[in-house]
Design a protein around this motif. Sequence first.
Motif, PDB file in Angstrom:
ATOM      1  N   LEU A  89      15.201   4.843  20.537  1.00  0.00           N
ATOM      2  CA  LEU A  89      14.477   3.953  19.951  1.00  0.00           C
ATOM      3  C   LEU A  89      14.960   2.344  21.037  1.00  0.00           C
ATOM      4  O   LEU A  89      15.592   1.999  20.954  1.00  0.00           O
ATOM      5  CB  LEU A  89      15.078   3.560  18.312  1.00  0.00           C
ATOM      6  N   ALA A  90      13.114   2.487  20.899  1.00  0.00           N
ATOM      7  CA  ALA A  90      12.845   0.834  21.471  1.00  0.00           C
ATOM      8  C   ALA A  90      13.190  -0.125  20.534  1.00  0.00           C
ATOM      9  O   ALA A  90      13.550  -1.053  21.113  1.00  0.00           O
ATOM     10  CB  ALA A  90      11.629   1.097  22.494  1.00  0.00           C
ATOM     11  N   VAL A  91      12.791   0.093  19.433  1.00  0.00           N
ATOM     12  CA  VAL A  91      12.403  -0.515  18.015  1.00  0.00           C
ATOM     13  C   VAL A  91      13.202   0.583  17.196  1.00  0.00           C
ATOM     14  O   VAL A  91      12.463   1.490  16.585  1.00  0.00           O
ATOM     15  CB  VAL A  91      11.155  -1.313  18.388  1.00  0.00           C
ATOM     16  N   ARG A  92      13.238  -0.457  15.680  1.00  0.00           N
ATOM     17  CA  ARG A  92      13.741   0.582  14.424  1.00  0.00           C
ATOM     18  C   ARG A  92      11.849   1.144  14.091  1.00  0.00           C
ATOM     19  O   ARG A  92      10.694   0.111  14.076  1.00  0.00           O
ATOM     20  CB  ARG A  92      13.735  -0.580  13.445  1.00  0.00           C
ATOM     21  N   PRO A  93      12.249   1.960  13.899  1.00  0.00           N
ATOM     22  CA  PRO A  93      10.656   2.314  12.901  1.00  0.00           C
ATOM     23  C   PRO A  93       9.721   1.724  12.370  1.00  0.00           C
ATOM     24  O   PRO A  93      10.193   1.231  11.221  1.00  0.00           O
ATOM     25  CB  PRO A  93      11.234   4.161  12.253  1.00  0.00           C
ATOM     26  N   LYS A  94       8.261   2.390  12.677  1.00  0.00           N
ATOM     27  CA  LYS A  94       7.923   1.063  11.472  1.00  0.00           C
ATOM     28  C   LYS A  94       7.091   1.433  10.794  1.00  0.00           C
ATOM     29  O   LYS A  94       6.767   2.985  10.609  1.00  0.00           O
ATOM     30  CB  LYS A  94       6.518   0.056  12.256  1.00  0.00           C
ATOM     31  N   ALA A  95       6.842   1.777   9.095  1.00  0.00           N
ATOM     32  CA  ALA A  95       6.130   2.429   8.466  1.00  0.00           C
ATOM     33  C   ALA A  95       4.462   1.982   7.747  1.00  0.00           C
ATOM     34  O   ALA A  95       3.868   2.701   7.461  1.00  0.00           O
ATOM     35  CB  ALA A  95       7.360   2.112   6.542  1.00  0.00           C
ATOM     36  N   HIS A  96       3.981   0.536   8.237  1.00  0.00           N
ATOM     37  CA  HIS A  96       3.140   0.229   7.429  1.00  0.00           C
ATOM     38  C   HIS A  96       2.689  -0.755   8.721  1.00  0.00           C
ATOM     39  O   HIS A  96       3.007  -1.017   9.399  1.00  0.00           O
ATOM     40  CB  HIS A  96       3.255  -0.681   6.577  1.00  0.00           C
ATOM     41  N   PRO A  97       0.816  -0.412   9.233  1.00  0.00           N
ATOM     42  CA  PRO A  97       0.163  -0.024   8.671  1.00  0.00           C
ATOM     43  C   PRO A  97       0.137   1.622   8.724  1.00  0.00           C
ATOM     44  O   PRO A  97      -0.495   2.455   7.592  1.00  0.00           O
ATOM     45  CB  PRO A  97      -1.054  -0.719   8.645  1.00  0.00           C
ATOM     46  N   PHE A  98       0.676   2.078   9.983  1.00  0.00           N
ATOM     47  CA  PHE A  98       0.869   3.623  10.294  1.00  0.00           C
ATOM     48  C   PHE A  98       1.633   3.897  10.322  1.00  0.00           C
ATOM     49  O   PHE A  98       2.684   2.923  11.302  1.00  0.00           O
ATOM     50  CB  PHE A  98      -0.335   3.923  11.411  1.00  0.00           C
ATOM     51  N   ARG A 102       8.437   4.411  18.188  1.00  0.00           N
ATOM     52  CA  ARG A 102       9.011   3.828  20.265  1.00  0.00           C
ATOM     53  C   ARG A 102       9.938   3.946  20.257  1.00  0.00           C
ATOM     54  O   ARG A 102      10.708   3.782  20.003  1.00  0.00           O
ATOM     55  CB  ARG A 102       8.253   2.317  20.199  1.00  0.00           C
ATOM     56  N   LEU A 103       9.554   4.828  21.240  1.00  0.00           N
ATOM     57  CA  LEU A 103      11.081   5.474  22.077  1.00  0.00           C
ATOM     58  C   LEU A 103      11.181   4.784  23.707  1.00  0.00           C
ATOM     59  O   LEU A 103      10.336   3.682  24.128  1.00  0.00           O
ATOM     60  CB  LEU A 103      11.114   7.155  22.649  1.00  0.00           C
ATOM     61  N   LYS A 104      12.272   4.102  24.004  1.00  0.00           N
ATOM     62  CA  LYS A 104      12.857   3.679  24.900  1.00  0.00           C
ATOM     63  C   LYS A 104      11.895   4.492  26.053  1.00  0.00           C
ATOM     64  O   LYS A 104      11.618   4.017  27.539  1.00  0.00           O
ATOM     65  CB  LYS A 104      14.084   3.520  25.294  1.00  0.00           C
ATOM     66  N   ASN A 105      11.692   5.776  26.364  1.00  0.00           N
ATOM     67  CA  ASN A 105      10.892   6.570  27.604  1.00  0.00           C
ATOM     68  C   ASN A 105       9.691   5.875  27.368  1.00  0.00           C
ATOM     69  O   ASN A 105       9.317   6.899  28.484  1.00  0.00           O
ATOM     70  CB  ASN A 105      12.047   8.012  27.370  1.00  0.00           C
ATOM     71  N   GLY A 106       9.205   5.390  26.752  1.00  0.00           N
ATOM     72  CA  GLY A 106       7.927   5.121  26.390  1.00  0.00           C
ATOM     73  C   GLY A 106       6.619   5.058  25.421  1.00  0.00           C
ATOM     74  O   GLY A 106       5.804   5.442  25.440  1.00  0.00           O
ATOM     75  N   THR A 107       7.826   6.576  25.181  1.00  0.00           N
ATOM     76  CA  THR A 107       6.585   7.813  24.296  1.00  0.00           C
ATOM     77  C   THR A 107       6.506   7.203  22.395  1.00  0.00           C
ATOM     78  O   THR A 107       7.502   6.426  22.388  1.00  0.00           O
ATOM     79  CB  THR A 107       7.378   9.249  24.155  1.00  0.00           C
ATOM     80  N   THR A 108       5.727   7.342  22.429  1.00  0.00           N
ATOM     81  CA  THR A 108       4.947   6.618  20.931  1.00  0.00           C
ATOM     82  C   THR A 108       4.680   7.690  19.819  1.00  0.00           C
ATOM     83  O   THR A 108       3.622   8.234  20.037  1.00  0.00           O
ATOM     84  CB  THR A 108       3.620   5.912  20.916  1.00  0.00           C
TER      85      THR A 108
END
Length: 170
Positions: A89-98, A102-108
């Motif tokens: 994980l690049a950052v903690r997953p977010k829930a809102h608004p959507f 985000r992963l460290k490999n650049g994938t969202t």
Amino acid sequence: RKLLLGPDGNPFVPFPAQETLLRGVMRRTVWNTGRQFSKTTTAGAFVAHRAMCNANWNICIVAPSLEQARIMFREVEGHFLNTELKSMLAVRPKAHPFPEIRLKNGTTITARGANSPQFIRGNRFHLVVVDEAAFVKDATISEAIEPTMTVTGKVAGAALVLCSTPWGSG
């Protein structure tokens, strides 16, 4: 099988029919199975795997409503919150608004509701998984979802996966 976990916290081991689905994904794929097949769990594992293996991809989970899309999103999120994959994980997953991962490999990885196609349009996705696709308007698929893959959908491994149970069938 070594990194992905099932909903019970044990390693995700697909049964033979699920494995057939997972190995058979092509550019446009339909998973048409009966109830309680674990389509959402299987698709969640598929999304997590593709996210880990493909850098700089944009992946979208779509369902008839955002709340329904959150169900599969939570399946995917569960894979990345276990100790083995948390470091991706690049950052903690977010829930809102959507919901968004985000992963460290650049994938969202994000989730959207088909009932609000204006939040799907204008994006570029390499992989779109539509859960409960039988309940999504055909126009939303052809006019909002498919155009998001006009360029990125030509990348090797890119796919539109439509998951659903046949109308009136068990």
